[in-house]
Write an enzyme that holds these catalytic residues in place. Structure first.
Site, short mmCIF file in Angstrom:
data_model
loop_
_atom_site.label_atom_id
_atom_site.label_comp_id
_atom_site.label_asym_id
_atom_site.label_seq_id
_atom_site.Cartn_x
_atom_site.Cartn_y
_atom_site.Cartn_z
N ASP A 8 1.04 -1.16 -0.11
CA ASP A 8 0.01 -0.02 0.06
C ASP A 8 0.90 1.14 0.06
O ASP A 8 2.18 1.18 0.32
CB ASP A 8 -0.94 -0.07 1.48
CG ASP A 8 -1.72 1.33 1.47
OD1 ASP A 8 -2.39 1.49 0.56
OD2 ASP A 8 -1.70 1.91 2.56
N ASP A 10 0.15 5.18 1.09
CA ASP A 10 -0.11 6.04 2.01
C ASP A 10 -0.11 5.16 3.55
O ASP A 10 -0.94 4.49 3.65
CB ASP A 10 -1.21 7.01 1.94
CG ASP A 10 -1.37 7.74 0.69
OD1 ASP A 10 -0.16 7.97 0.27
OD2 ASP A 10 -2.43 7.95 0.08
#
Length: 191
Positions: A8, A10
């Site tokens: 991922d 952020d």
């Protein structure tokens, strides 16, 4: 190639912001991420970013602006000795009910198709329940890092408020490296 490390963005690679990362000036790498990505690259493990970026659908950032952030992120990682092989992003808002926004697995399926991956041999590292749910649904080994939303996510898991579980929990991307190497390499080579 049949396996990669999915990350991922952020909260795993860069600091998450409540008002979204809208420009390169707002993008801040989490401490230790660039050296970790260098070690992962040196081990021959491809890294693929899977990220929800509703900033586009919300009209906060044009697609060209997101591409600029990703281009600069990749250049900074490369300058530090690492490599991001590909980035897949969902531009939609949650209320759009698209097939690509995590926790749905559209982006993972697209990456698997385009890169000839066996998702059951891949790892997905995230900091949220959406990340874990997407990784689990796709059959990936999941790791929760306690950066970004990770500490809050772990509290929800430990409190029993969710049935979603990662395979492993780690402090941050750097501390996951032994797990990554054990799971994704054979004799020190990605196979």
């Amino acid at each position: 190639m049949d396996r990669v490390l999915f990350l991922d963005r952020d909260g795993v690679i860069n600091e998450d912001r409540p008002d979204y990362v809208k420009s390169w000036e707002e993008f801040r790498f989490i401490n230790g991420v660039r050296p970790a990505l260098k070690k992962i690259h040196q081990a021959g493990i491809p890294v693929v970013v899977i990220t929800n970026q509703s900033v586009i659908g919300r009209g906060l950032v044009p697609e060209a602006g997101l591409m600029d952030i990703h281009d600069r992120m990749q250049k900074a990682v490369k300058k530090a000795g690492g490599r991001i092989s590909a980035i897949y992003y969902c531009p939609h808002r949650p209320e759009d009910h698209c097939r690509c926004r995590k926790p749905r697995i559209g982006l993972l399926k697209k990456a698997a198709s385009e890169m000839n991956l066996d998702l059951k041999k891949c790892i997905f590292i995230g900091d949220s329940l959406k990340d874990l749910q997407a990784g689990n649904r796709a059959g990936c080994c999941t790791i929760l890092v306690q950066t970004g939303q990770g500490k809050e996510t772990l509290k929800k898991i430990l409190s029993g408020k969710t049935i979603i579980r990662p395979r492993w929990v780690s402090e941050d991307l750097n501390t996951t490296i032994p797990l990554i190497l054990k799971h994704l390499t054979r004799n020190g080579k990605n196979s």
